[in-house]
Design an enzyme around this catalytic site. Structure first.
Site, PDB file in Angstrom:
ATOM      1  CG  ASP A 480      11.209  -9.910 -50.325  1.00 38.05           C
ATOM      2  OD1 ASP A 480      11.283 -11.127 -50.093  1.00 38.05           O
ATOM      3  OD2 ASP A 480      10.493  -9.121 -49.684  1.00 38.05           O
ATOM      4  CG  ASP A 550       8.520 -11.318 -43.489  1.00 31.87           C
ATOM      5  OD1 ASP A 550       9.537 -10.614 -43.637  1.00 31.87           O
ATOM      6  OD2 ASP A 550       7.732 -11.579 -44.423  1.00 31.87           O
TER       7      ASP A 550
HETATM    8  C1  GLA Z   1       8.567  -9.514 -47.525  1.00 24.40           C
HETATM    9  C2  GLA Z   1       9.788  -9.190 -46.699  1.00 24.40           C
HETATM   10  C3  GLA Z   1       9.489  -8.027 -45.797  1.00 24.40           C
HETATM   11  C4  GLA Z   1       9.082  -6.843 -46.640  1.00 24.40           C
HETATM   12  C5  GLA Z   1       7.893  -7.197 -47.503  1.00 24.40           C
HETATM   13  C6  GLA Z   1       7.572  -6.107 -48.496  1.00 24.40           C
HETATM   14  O1  GLA Z   1       7.551 -10.028 -46.740  1.00 24.40           O
HETATM   15  O2  GLA Z   1      10.205 -10.285 -45.961  1.00 24.40           O
HETATM   16  O3  GLA Z   1      10.610  -7.700 -45.013  1.00 24.40           O
HETATM   17  O4  GLA Z   1      10.165  -6.448 -47.441  1.00 24.40           O
HETATM   18  O5  GLA Z   1       8.125  -8.380 -48.249  1.00 24.40           O
HETATM   19  O6  GLA Z   1       6.510  -6.412 -49.290  1.00 24.40           O
END
Ligand code: GLA
Length: 729
Positions: A480, A550
């Site tokens: 990420d 997300d």
């Molecule tokens: C990002 C990702 C989410 C999750 C959060 C964790 O927003 O897209 O899926 O992993 O970080 O902090």
């Protein structure tokens, strides 16, 4: 032969199964672009250009009084600033301290079997026996020892052509590059629409189509990642083009950082498309003897509409871009604990979810953010990649072993490019974070970006990855990054141009991902950037799937998936069933619909399985069974957009058809309800006309299903849905 050079006409004609592309060295040695379109023999297309004097379009110095000749309106193959062409350019470079200027002319060329490579950068690849050819054309500045090597990969069978450029300073002076594109594509007739994918966090890759207007249309990102806001992929198409008809040109840049795609409609209604690096802040210094590779762009052409263009790219990416062994293996149905627990978990909670996952037949538990350093919210801990044993009640290995004992694989989330100011790493190495001396840095999610242009940082990240991966049986990594790259200053080497740092960052990222994949070749790497902020073709070279957004709401995902599918294979779209009311927008949708929507991509769950109702558990069990029984269809099949969620507000439908046409599925999600509604009839695509298909016990010909269609059940509740899988008899 895919590449034909005609020594008399001085034309290079490139042919694939779907397209033809032509360049010509003209009487002054300039490399003109004469044709890109349907296969059309070996005609020299120079006759189309029709040179005549146009006012206020100048001539290069050496053409004397040939006033019919101007590079300002001749279609060029690789335009450079300084030769009298005032349109958007592919290249702007010059000797350090001088006004940038280049006048590039043909120098030499080479044709060889196989595909060129670009060390350190993602690129399409091909085995020696796959009929792929490379054409290298070297251009040289008229005045200086500055060379541009234009690279073409001709994928005859896949129907795509790749382009890259390598800039070479063979002079004794230092040069500065301020703008670098791999593609310059000129169209004599610019009556074209542009289709592109715009968006935002939690609303990525919305499809937009508009006519090219005079002036410059720009699709770009200066955020350090390809971004949520624009995708490095555009289609130029004839105004009447639709899913099934019309000429379309697709261009996808294989790059995961800031990019720039510009389309200009000029004074003569001709169009130019350029694709390459974002020029914002860009300044790359090229010392004598050095060279610089501009990231690759993939070009595809079809005269059969968007569906054919998307399928062409999907097949090319499956065969020649995605390297992961997971492209040929069944992807695990996973549960990720992020929306189930956020930061609030302990081992017992994780094991509860895992236990239920095992009961329902899932394959993997993914432990998301919050397992390392001091990290109970998003204000601290990034950079400290050692397990928080207090929170997990023991080592990572102990947890992973317990999960493995339940018959589940284990995956883990990391965000290695970032650092929290409240972390041991930042306290030890504040100079490793990108920030401008004397200014308070801009923050995003209260974190800073590490300086991946710094070798020490790259090695630190590799070490962290090694330690995590060695500590337990980890079979999946979700990689990420949760902020834009901003305030870019590297403290590492003050002699380096700060304008090079953004690109060096991306090269550093590719290096650490390559390290992970080299040392752990079987790991399933999932890309992520706060959802789908780094969902680009470059990333697919490393990660076969990417967390698409997300936003886990099934209805908003319809648009996100629809847009994404124009330029990317749906097997790359990671999609999960989450809880309702949805955490991002509060919407309530049936559990069945969430499953049908998530089965458009790499399928999983993102909720607390241990607290599902019995009814939802039963539905989850059914979903997993359907996915597992049909995974080949979803993972490798051809995806067809049957309706557009941007135009049809009543329902969205799509289908998958196996490449050999032996099986197919059709899904529909109803997005509105009506009394006394007319029947919903949908026409299938991509089946065999003459074959007979078994549709829930009834037999229909492919022709009937495609030309007549099928009547679908009426919705009985808000956001109802239906999915049917059919088999050839
Ligand atoms: C990002 C990702 C989410 C999750 C959060 C964790 O927003 O897209 O899926 O992993 O970080 O902090």
């Amino acid at each position: 032969m895919a590449v034909k050079y005609n020594d008399t006409a001085k034309t290079f004609t490139l042919q694939t199964s779907k397209s033809m592309y032509q360049m010509k060295v003209d009487k002054y040695g300039a490399l003109l672009h004469t044709y890109f379109g349907a296969l059309a023999g070996e005609q020299d297309f120079f006759y189309l250009i029709g040179g005549r004097e146009h006012s206020f379009s100048g001539q290069p110095g050496d053409v004397g009084d040939d006033r019919d000749y101007s590079l300002d309106y001749y279609p060029q193959e690789y335009s450079a600033h300084g030769n009298g062409d005032f349109r958007v350019k592919a290249l702007r470079a010059g000797k350090k301290g001088c006004v940038p200027a280049l006048d590039l002319r043909y120098h030499s060329h080479e044709i060889y079997p196989g595909k060129y490579s670009l060390p350190g950068l993602p690129a399409l690849f091909a085995g020696e026996d796959e009929g792929v050819q490379t054409l290298e054309i070297t251009l040289k500045d008229v005045y200086e020892e500055f060379y541009v090597k234009l690279l073409y990969g001709i994928f005859e069978k896949a129907g795509v052509i790749t382009r890259a450029a390598v800039l070479e300073n063979r002079s004794k002076d230092t040069w500065e590059i301020r703008r670098a594109m791999s593609v310059n594509l000129d169209f004599l007739e610019g009556n074209l629409d542009i289709v592109h994918l715009y968006g935002k966090h939690a609303g990525e890759r919305q499809m937009e189509r508009r006519p090219l207007c005079h002036g410059i249309t720009e699709i770009s990102s200066n955020r350090g990642t390809s971004s949520h806001h624009h995708s490095p992929f555009v289609i130029l198409c004839e105004p009447g083009a639709s899913e099934d008809f019309g000429e379309c040109y697709g261009a996808a840049l294989l790059y995961s950082g800031g990019f720039q795609m510009q389309a200009e409609l000029d004074q003569l209604d001709s169009a130019r498309l350029v694709c390459g690096l974002s020029e914002e802040e860009f300044l790359w210094t090229l010392k004598p003897g050095e060279s610089f590779a501009v990231p690759e762009t993939v070009l595809a052409y079809t005269d059969k509409g968007f569906a054919d263009l998307s399928l062409c790219l999907k097949r090319a990416y499956h065969s020649h871009l995605i390297r992961s062994p997971w492209k040929d293996k069944k992807r695990p149905v996973l549960v990720n604990n992020w929306e189930a627990t956020y930061f609030d978990f302990n081992t017992e909670k994780l094991l509860d979810i895992a236990r239920q996952a095992a009961r329902l037949g899932l394959d993997m538990l993914v432990l998301d953010d919050g397992w390392f350093g001091k990290r109970d919210d998003d204000n601290s801990g990034l950079g400290d990649w050692y397990v928080n044993e207090k929170k997990l009640g023991g080592t990572l290995k102990a947890l992973v072993d317990k999960v493995n004992d339940m018959g589940l694989k284990f995956g883990i989330w990391i965000e290695p490019e970032m650092v929290s100011e409240d972390s041991d790493l930042y306290r030890a190495h504040p100079e490793w974070a990108l920030q401008i001396p004397g200014r308070i840095p801009n923050r995003g999610r209260n974190q800073l970006a590490l300086d991946l242009s710094n070798r020490e940082v790259v090695e630190y990240i590799k070490d962290c990855i090694d330690r995590i991966m060695e500590s337990a049986n980890i079979e999946y990594v979700k990689w990420d990054i949760n902020r834009c790259i901003d305030n870019v200053f590297s403290a590492a080497d003050p002699s380096l141009s700060q304008g090079a740092i953004r690109h060096r960052y991306v090269l550093g990222l590719y290096e650490v991902q390559e390290h992970l994949l080299t040392c752990w070749p079987n790991v399933l790497l999932e890309g992520c950037n706060g959802g789908g902020g780094r969902f680009d073709a470059g990333m697919l070279y490393y990660a076969p799937q990417i967390w698409c957004s997300d936003n886990t709401d099934a209805i908003e995902r319809l648009r996100i998936h629809y847009g994404t599918s124009f330029g990317y294979p749906m097997s790359a779209v990671s999609a999960h069933v989450s809880v309702c009311p949805n955490h991002q927008n509060g919407r309530v949708t049936p559990f069945k619909t969430r499953g049908i929507c998530a089965m458009q991509g790499a399928f999983g769950y993102e909720l607390d399985l241990s607290s599902l109702s019995e009814e939802d558990k039963a539905e989850a069990g059914r979903q997993i069974q359907v996915y597992n029984e049909n995974y080949e269809l979803f993972q490798y099949g051809d995806y067809y957009r049957l309706t557009s969620p941007f135009e049809n507000h009543s329902y969205t439908a799509w289908s998958y058809v196996a490449e050999d046409k032996s099986a197919a599925s059709l899904s529909i999600v109803y997005t509105d309800l009506y009394a006394n509604a007319k029947p919903v009839r949908i026409k299938w695509k991509g089946l065999l006309e003459d074959a007979l298909y078994d549709v829930e016990g009834e037999v229909y010909s492919g022709a009937a299903l495609m030309h007549g269609g099928m009547v679908l059940p009426q919705p009985t509740c808000n956001y109802d849905s239906y999915m049917v899988c059919i088999k050839k008899k």
